[in-house]
Design an enzyme around this catalytic site. Structure first.
Site, PDB file in Angstrom:
ATOM      1  N   PHE A 188       0.819  -1.217   0.000  1.00  0.00           N
ATOM      2  CA  PHE A 188       0.000   0.000   0.000  1.00  0.00           C
ATOM      3  C   PHE A 188       0.851   1.264   0.000  1.00  0.00           C
ATOM      4  O   PHE A 188       0.320   2.366  -0.066  1.00  0.00           O
ATOM      5  CB  PHE A 188      -0.915   0.034   1.233  1.00  0.00           C
ATOM      6  N   GLY A 221       3.236   4.280  -1.130  1.00  0.00           N
ATOM      7  CA  GLY A 221       3.432   5.029  -2.372  1.00  0.00           C
ATOM      8  C   GLY A 221       2.734   6.374  -2.314  1.00  0.00           C
ATOM      9  O   GLY A 221       2.056   6.699  -1.334  1.00  0.00           O
ATOM     10  N   SER A 272      -0.141   8.655  -3.230  1.00  0.00           N
ATOM     11  CA  SER A 272      -1.488   8.119  -3.438  1.00  0.00           C
ATOM     12  C   SER A 272      -2.447   9.062  -4.160  1.00  0.00           C
ATOM     13  O   SER A 272      -3.648   8.782  -4.228  1.00  0.00           O
ATOM     14  CB  SER A 272      -2.081   7.712  -2.093  1.00  0.00           C
ATOM     15  N   ASN A 332      -8.349   2.775  -9.581  1.00  0.00           N
ATOM     16  CA  ASN A 332      -9.283   3.083 -10.674  1.00  0.00           C
ATOM     17  C   ASN A 332      -8.674   4.114 -11.627  1.00  0.00           C
ATOM     18  O   ASN A 332      -9.090   4.205 -12.783  1.00  0.00           O
ATOM     19  CB  ASN A 332     -10.612   3.575 -10.098  1.00  0.00           C
ATOM     20  N   TYR A 388      -0.054   9.513 -11.850  1.00  0.00           N
ATOM     21  CA  TYR A 388      -0.389   8.545 -10.796  1.00  0.00           C
ATOM     22  C   TYR A 388      -1.021   7.295 -11.417  1.00  0.00           C
ATOM     23  O   TYR A 388      -0.615   6.167 -11.116  1.00  0.00           O
ATOM     24  CB  TYR A 388      -1.344   9.221  -9.805  1.00  0.00           C
TER      25      TYR A 388
HETATM   26  N1  LIG Z   1      -7.488   5.361  -0.394  1.00  0.00           N
HETATM   27  C1  LIG Z   1      -8.069   5.026  -1.549  1.00  0.00           C
HETATM   28  O1  LIG Z   1      -9.292   5.157  -1.718  1.00  0.00           O
HETATM   29  C2  LIG Z   1      -7.237   4.458  -2.667  1.00  0.00           C
HETATM   30  C3  LIG Z   1      -7.813   4.316  -3.943  1.00  0.00           C
HETATM   31  C4  LIG Z   1      -7.055   3.767  -4.971  1.00  0.00           C
HETATM   32  C5  LIG Z   1      -5.748   3.336  -4.722  1.00  0.00           C
HETATM   33  N2  LIG Z   1      -5.212   3.516  -3.480  1.00  0.00           N
HETATM   34  C6  LIG Z   1      -3.820   3.090  -3.252  1.00  0.00           C
HETATM   35  O2  LIG Z   1      -3.746   2.378  -2.032  1.00  0.00           O
HETATM   36  C7  LIG Z   1      -2.519   2.665  -1.370  1.00  0.00           C
HETATM   37  C8  LIG Z   1      -2.810   3.217   0.028  1.00  0.00           C
HETATM   38  O3  LIG Z   1      -3.632   4.355  -0.093  1.00  0.00           O
HETATM   39  P1  LIG Z   1      -3.832   5.361   1.115  1.00  0.00           P
HETATM   40  O4  LIG Z   1      -5.082   6.089   0.867  1.00  0.00           O
HETATM   41  O5  LIG Z   1      -3.648   4.672   2.402  1.00  0.00           O
HETATM   42  O6  LIG Z   1      -2.621   6.376   0.846  1.00  0.00           O
HETATM   43  P2  LIG Z   1      -1.838   7.275   1.904  1.00  0.00           P
HETATM   44  O7  LIG Z   1      -1.211   8.383   1.130  1.00  0.00           O
HETATM   45  O8  LIG Z   1      -2.717   7.626   3.035  1.00  0.00           O
HETATM   46  O9  LIG Z   1      -0.712   6.277   2.409  1.00  0.00           O
HETATM   47  C9  LIG Z   1       0.402   5.942   1.642  1.00  0.00           C
HETATM   48  C10 LIG Z   1       1.574   5.676   2.579  1.00  0.00           C
HETATM   49  O10 LIG Z   1       2.723   5.368   1.783  1.00  0.00           O
HETATM   50  C11 LIG Z   1       3.856   5.966   2.381  1.00  0.00           C
HETATM   51  N3  LIG Z   1       4.866   6.244   1.362  1.00  0.00           N
HETATM   52  C12 LIG Z   1       4.783   7.150   0.352  1.00  0.00           C
HETATM   53  N4  LIG Z   1       5.921   7.184  -0.334  1.00  0.00           N
HETATM   54  C13 LIG Z   1       6.746   6.267   0.248  1.00  0.00           C
HETATM   55  C14 LIG Z   1       8.089   5.870  -0.008  1.00  0.00           C
HETATM   56  N5  LIG Z   1       8.795   6.403  -1.014  1.00  0.00           N
HETATM   57  N6  LIG Z   1       8.634   4.935   0.810  1.00  0.00           N
HETATM   58  C15 LIG Z   1       7.913   4.386   1.809  1.00  0.00           C
HETATM   59  N7  LIG Z   1       6.660   4.739   2.121  1.00  0.00           N
HETATM   60  C16 LIG Z   1       6.082   5.679   1.335  1.00  0.00           C
HETATM   61  C17 LIG Z   1       3.346   7.259   3.012  1.00  0.00           C
HETATM   62  O11 LIG Z   1       4.199   7.678   4.071  1.00  0.00           O
HETATM   63  C18 LIG Z   1       1.945   6.876   3.453  1.00  0.00           C
HETATM   64  O12 LIG Z   1       1.895   6.526   4.818  1.00  0.00           O
HETATM   65  C19 LIG Z   1      -1.773   3.650  -2.265  1.00  0.00           C
HETATM   66  O13 LIG Z   1      -0.882   2.940  -3.094  1.00  0.00           O
HETATM   67  C20 LIG Z   1      -2.869   4.265  -3.101  1.00  0.00           C
HETATM   68  O14 LIG Z   1      -2.388   4.716  -4.341  1.00  0.00           O
HETATM   69  C21 LIG Z   1      -5.911   4.070  -2.463  1.00  0.00           C
END
Ligand SMILES: NC(=O)c1ccc[n+]([C@@H]2O[C@H](COP(=O)([O-])OP(=O)(O)OC[C@H]3O[C@@H](n4cnc5c(N)ncnc54)[C@H](O)[C@@H]3O)[C@@H](O)[C@H]2O)c1
Length: 270
Positions: free
Chosen positions: A69, A71, A73, A110, A134
């Site tokens: 998860f 990355g 986001s 999505n 993204y």
């Molecule tokens: N929340 C959603 O509805 C949603 C929808 C589609 C996809 N996603 C994907 O699900 C994943 C989690 O989403 P989220 O909402 O919890 O995002 P978020 O931004 O809240 O959490 C992402 C976490 O990744 C960490 N991170 C970022 N860059 C990093 C790096 N270089 N090294 C190590 N850690 C790193 C951040 O510190 C953060 O805690 C992401 O990949 C996001 O793209 C989320």
């Protein structure tokens, strides 16, 4: 007992799953660049920067399955997306291979297919139509996952997540909402189902207005409990506060599509 590594543990999804996963996977290792603010003494945390392969290899040591998860986001500049989501994603799959990890569940989005119009019902086999850098990084992650499955036998599940949260927040999200407990089901399918080789599944609950054919997830046993229609009054009240946006309102990816848009508006059917 399988050891499961969860990257992005300090983020929104990670924080929610830190509470839901331990009864299922007691040997859960958390990772992020930031230590979770409320880390409990019983939780195992290992910091790692995803763009550093040696650090990612270190957190993969002794791990059976990964929930990836971590990355960037949301939409951002190429310079922002590149280290975390392109290099970091490659590092994750490569470190998993080197350390003999058996399964990876990758948080796709999505936004890998955001430029499909809302009237177009899509499956998981459509050509990617990313709605930003993204979204490109998520299509890259799906492709990298397929490579590592086919060439190296890693069992990979990509979840094209809609919008994760306690309830759908607006009109668009009535179609793409994902309830946290349903996300847990999808993670379990990716980490445990015997038939997984490479799969792309939609990370969406039981949403009547869905634009996605998610039959493969159901074949694998997915039985989502969340129903977006239960929150329709709330979602539409929130929608009424938003300004109309012809590009965002036409495409599945919403506001990510209209961000910096200089394309052909005549393609939009009113
Ligand atoms: N929340 C959603 O509805 C949603 C929808 C589609 C996809 N996603 C994907 O699900 C994943 C989690 O989403 P989220 O909402 O919890 O995002 P978020 O931004 O809240 O959490 C992402 C976490 O990744 C960490 N991170 C970022 N860059 C990093 C790096 N270089 N090294 C190590 N850690 C790193 C951040 O510190 C953060 O805690 C992401 O990949 C996001 O793209 C989320």
């Amino acid at each position: 007992m399988p050891r499961i590594l969860m990257t992005g543990a300090s983020g929104g999804i990670g924080t929610s799953l830190r509470k839901l996963l331990p009864p299922i996977y007691p040997d859960l290792v958390l990772s992020d660049i930031k230590t979770p603010a409320d880390l409990a003494p019983h939780e195992k945390f290992k910091a790692a920067e995803l763009s550093d392969l040696a650090q990612v290899e270190a957190i993969c040591e002794g791990v059976d399955g990964i929930l990836h998860f971590g990355g960037y986001s949301v939409e951002g500049s190429w310079e922002t997306i590149l280290p975390s989501n392109i290099i970091g994603c490659y590092n994750l799959f490569e470190a998993a291979r080197r350390k003999g990890v058996k399964r990876v569940v990758f948080a796709s989005s999505n936004h890998a297919v955001g430029f499909y119009p809302r009237y177009h019902r899509i499956g998981t086999d459509v050509t990617p139509r990313p709605d930003g850098y993204y979204g490109v990084s998520k299509a890259f992650g799906e492709a990298t996952g397929a490579l590592y499955a086919d060439k190296h036998g890693l069992k990979v599940t990509c979840l094209r997540i809609g919008n994760f949260g306690d309830k759908p927040l607006d009109h668009r999200r009535l179609s793409i909402w994902l309830k946290p407990e349903d996300m847990v089901q999808l993670c379990r399918i990716g980490l445990e189902h015997p038939d997984i080789h490479f799969e792309i599944l939609y990370g969406a609950s039981n949403n009547e207005r869905s634009w996605w054919d998610n039959h493969r997830a159901y074949e694998l046993g997915y039985r989502p409990a969340g129903r977006a229609e239960d929150f329709v009054a709330h979602a539409m009240a929130e929608q009424a506060k938003l300004k109309p946006d012809p590009v965002a309102d036409f495409y599945q990816g919403g506001a990510f599509c209209s961000m910096g848009f200089s394309g052909d508006k005549s393609r939009i059917v009113e």
